[in-house]
Design a protein around this motif. Structure first.
Motif, PDB file in Angstrom:
ATOM      1  N   ASP A  62      -8.940   3.202  -0.178  1.00  0.00           N
ATOM      2  CA  ASP A  62      -8.150   4.378   0.353  1.00  0.00           C
ATOM      3  C   ASP A  62      -7.121   3.925   1.273  1.00  0.00           C
ATOM      4  O   ASP A  62      -7.728   3.288   2.398  1.00  0.00           O
ATOM      5  N   LEU A  63      -5.975   4.160   0.960  1.00  0.00           N
ATOM      6  CA  LEU A  63      -4.855   3.675   2.062  1.00  0.00           C
ATOM      7  C   LEU A  63      -4.356   4.822   2.535  1.00  0.00           C
ATOM      8  O   LEU A  63      -3.752   5.763   2.092  1.00  0.00           O
ATOM      9  N   ASN A  64      -4.483   4.780   3.947  1.00  0.00           N
ATOM     10  CA  ASN A  64      -4.003   5.980   4.814  1.00  0.00           C
ATOM     11  C   ASN A  64      -2.757   5.501   5.604  1.00  0.00           C
ATOM     12  O   ASN A  64      -3.021   4.658   6.396  1.00  0.00           O
ATOM     13  N   CYS A  65      -1.470   6.174   5.639  1.00  0.00           N
ATOM     14  CA  CYS A  65      -0.298   5.828   6.272  1.00  0.00           C
ATOM     15  C   CYS A  65      -0.098   6.966   7.047  1.00  0.00           C
ATOM     16  O   CYS A  65       0.353   7.938   6.390  1.00  0.00           O
ATOM     17  N   THR A  66       0.099   6.614   8.293  1.00  0.00           N
ATOM     18  CA  THR A  66       0.152   7.951   9.428  1.00  0.00           C
ATOM     19  C   THR A  66       1.764   7.799   9.827  1.00  0.00           C
ATOM     20  O   THR A  66       2.126   6.516   9.992  1.00  0.00           O
ATOM     21  N   LYS A  83      -1.832   9.380   1.565  1.00  0.00           N
ATOM     22  CA  LYS A  83      -3.100   8.816   1.401  1.00  0.00           C
ATOM     23  C   LYS A  83      -3.103   8.301  -0.449  1.00  0.00           C
ATOM     24  O   LYS A  83      -2.627   9.157  -1.191  1.00  0.00           O
ATOM     25  N   GLY A  84      -3.480   7.459  -0.400  1.00  0.00           N
ATOM     26  CA  GLY A  84      -3.496   7.001  -1.928  1.00  0.00           C
ATOM     27  C   GLY A  84      -4.805   6.411  -2.116  1.00  0.00           C
ATOM     28  O   GLY A  84      -5.505   5.574  -1.190  1.00  0.00           O
ATOM     29  N   SER A  85      -5.667   6.621  -3.038  1.00  0.00           N
ATOM     30  CA  SER A  85      -6.872   6.319  -3.195  1.00  0.00           C
ATOM     31  C   SER A  85      -7.225   5.814  -4.824  1.00  0.00           C
ATOM     32  O   SER A  85      -6.696   6.337  -5.921  1.00  0.00           O
ATOM     33  N   VAL A  86      -7.945   4.848  -5.132  1.00  0.00           N
ATOM     34  CA  VAL A  86      -8.258   4.249  -6.320  1.00  0.00           C
ATOM     35  C   VAL A  86      -9.428   3.686  -6.479  1.00  0.00           C
ATOM     36  O   VAL A  86     -10.059   3.213  -5.355  1.00  0.00           O
ATOM     37  N   LEU A  87     -10.332   4.065  -7.612  1.00  0.00           N
ATOM     38  CA  LEU A  87     -11.672   3.256  -7.837  1.00  0.00           C
ATOM     39  C   LEU A  87     -11.567   1.939  -8.251  1.00  0.00           C
ATOM     40  O   LEU A  87     -10.779   1.678  -9.076  1.00  0.00           O
ATOM     41  N   PHE A 117       4.415  22.480   3.523  1.00  0.00           N
ATOM     42  CA  PHE A 117       3.344  22.895   2.496  1.00  0.00           C
ATOM     43  C   PHE A 117       1.819  22.924   2.872  1.00  0.00           C
ATOM     44  O   PHE A 117       1.542  22.050   4.017  1.00  0.00           O
ATOM     45  N   SER A 118       1.224  23.726   2.319  1.00  0.00           N
ATOM     46  CA  SER A 118      -0.271  23.662   2.531  1.00  0.00           C
ATOM     47  C   SER A 118      -1.032  22.733   1.686  1.00  0.00           C
ATOM     48  O   SER A 118      -2.178  22.221   2.320  1.00  0.00           O
ATOM     49  N   ARG A 119      -0.713  22.228   0.730  1.00  0.00           N
ATOM     50  CA  ARG A 119      -1.387  21.292   0.002  1.00  0.00           C
ATOM     51  C   ARG A 119      -0.312  20.610  -0.900  1.00  0.00           C
ATOM     52  O   ARG A 119       0.756  21.331  -1.480  1.00  0.00           O
ATOM     53  N   ALA A 120      -0.410  19.267  -0.866  1.00  0.00           N
ATOM     54  CA  ALA A 120       0.271  18.410  -1.861  1.00  0.00           C
ATOM     55  C   ALA A 120      -0.498  17.296  -2.578  1.00  0.00           C
ATOM     56  O   ALA A 120      -0.785  16.311  -1.660  1.00  0.00           O
ATOM     57  N   GLU A 121      -0.792  17.076  -3.720  1.00  0.00           N
ATOM     58  CA  GLU A 121      -1.517  16.200  -4.408  1.00  0.00           C
ATOM     59  C   GLU A 121      -1.025  15.462  -5.648  1.00  0.00           C
ATOM     60  O   GLU A 121      -0.370  16.390  -6.332  1.00  0.00           O
ATOM     61  N   ALA A 122      -1.107  14.585  -6.068  1.00  0.00           N
ATOM     62  CA  ALA A 122      -0.280  13.867  -7.138  1.00  0.00           C
ATOM     63  C   ALA A 122      -1.217  12.884  -7.855  1.00  0.00           C
ATOM     64  O   ALA A 122      -2.453  12.485  -7.054  1.00  0.00           O
ATOM     65  N   SER A 123      -1.326  12.781  -8.886  1.00  0.00           N
ATOM     66  CA  SER A 123      -2.347  11.855  -9.927  1.00  0.00           C
ATOM     67  C   SER A 123      -1.442  10.925 -10.890  1.00  0.00           C
ATOM     68  O   SER A 123      -0.665  11.681 -11.592  1.00  0.00           O
TER      69      SER A 123
END
Length: 333
Positions: A62-66, A83-87, A117-123
């Motif tokens: 989990d990469l969290n960039c503030t 935030k980027g996440s990869v298994l 925005f209230s939510r923004a997610e990408a895959s």
């Protein structure tokens, strides 16, 4: 030695190797972000984070960039958080999310705006035709990329707070087209789908609108890395690439616009092709964006049902409405 002792030693060795591998990969990821921050923002985009955390041990990264800042030429984009996440066992599937707001400033035009925005997610999911080449980082192409966002608002912040437009929901997808994949030519193709629901645009007096897009893009390189090269557009042209606009349409009550067509690049790297336009209510909403004398020429004449239709042809560096040139096109490279 007792076999349980041997088993314990093996488990410890595997756990140690896994831990070392995870921290090594985390270090490589941190170095990659640092390299992005070292860009000059002119010849290469510059991405920096006020704080960068890498967590998720042992099975996830989990990469969290503030307070991320992206600089590319005259444009600077500030993002509250990325935030980027990869298994670990599925590294070709990446999940990305963003935190609002996103501030955009253009030094060339002097414009400033904010996206909330209230939510923004990408895959993003990648695939490779050759497993062993993929392990070397070669030949990866997009299998599917998706973006979903809710509660979108785009506001001009240059002088106060002026809402440009918004949408209750955005959904966009890029999908690989397997039947158009040409591995012998290192070429692939993508299909694009997008939709905006409950669209508002106060400047055009639009509320409760709907916008949808369906398109296909072929002649793309089989290796995603090629898209970042300076000659990417030249290579797309040489491969005979085309953008097929299957349909771009929007509705607001009884008013609508629809367009479809195909575009490519000619031998002089100018856009060529044909676009069909059909609309109702669009001519009246363009205001001063199109001079009054040009509206019928560009958007067509009005039919009995109040709709307009026109076909625009792009060839030889010009845009034609019928036989009348209405614009000129510059080479793209």
């Amino acid at each position: 030695m007792n076999r349980f002792v041997w088993l314990g030693l093996i488990v410890l060795a595997v756990a140690g190797a896994w831990t070392a591998g995870w921290f090594y990969a985390a270090g490589e990821a941190r170095s990659a972000v640092a390299n992005l921050a070292a860009g000059d923002g002119e010849t290469a985009p510059k991405l920096s984070c006020a704080a960068l955390d890498i967590t998720g041990f042992p099975f996830r990264f989990d990469l969290n960039c503030t307070d991320a800042t992206l600089a590319d030429g005259d444009v600077t984009v500030g993002i509250a958080g990325l935030k980027g996440s990869v298994l670990v066992y599925n590294p070709t599937h990446v999940l990305i999310s963003a935190q609002a707001p996103i501030a955009v400033a253009d030094a060339f035009t002097g414009s400033q705006s904010r996206i909330d925005f209230s939510r923004a997610e990408a895959s993003v999911r990648l695939q490779s035709a050759d497993f062993w080449a993929g392990l070397r980082g070669e030949g990866w192409r997009v299998a599917r990329a998706s973006l979903v966002a809710d509660g979108l608002e785009w506001t001009d912040t240059l002088t106060g707070e002026n809402l440009i437009g918004g949408a209750n929901h955005l959904e966009a997808h890029l999908l690989d087209i397997p039947e158009q994949h040409e591995p012998e030519k290192d070429l692939s193709a993508l299909a694009a789908y997008a939709r905006l629901d409950d669209v508002t645009a106060p400047g055009f007096q639009i509320a409760g609108g709907e916008v949808s897009l369906e398109a296909e893009l072929n002649g793309l390189p089989d290796d995603l890395r090629a898209l970042a090269t300076p000659d990417a557009l030249q290579r797309w042209h040489d491969a005979g690439g085309q953008l097929k606009l299957v349909g771009l349409q929007g509705t607001a009550g009884e008013e609508f616009f629809k367009s479809a067509g195909t575009l490519a690049l000619d031998s002089a790297a100018r856009v060529e092709g044909q676009i069909q336009l059909t609309s109702k209510g669009l001519v009246e909403r363009t205001g001063t964006l199109i001079p009054e004398d040009w509206k019928d020429l560009v958007l067509g004449t009005q039919a009995a049902d109040g709709s307009y239709s026109q076909t625009l042809n792009l060839r030889g560096g010009f845009i034609f409405a019928g036989l009348m040139p209405v614009g000129q096109l510059a080479p793209l490279f």
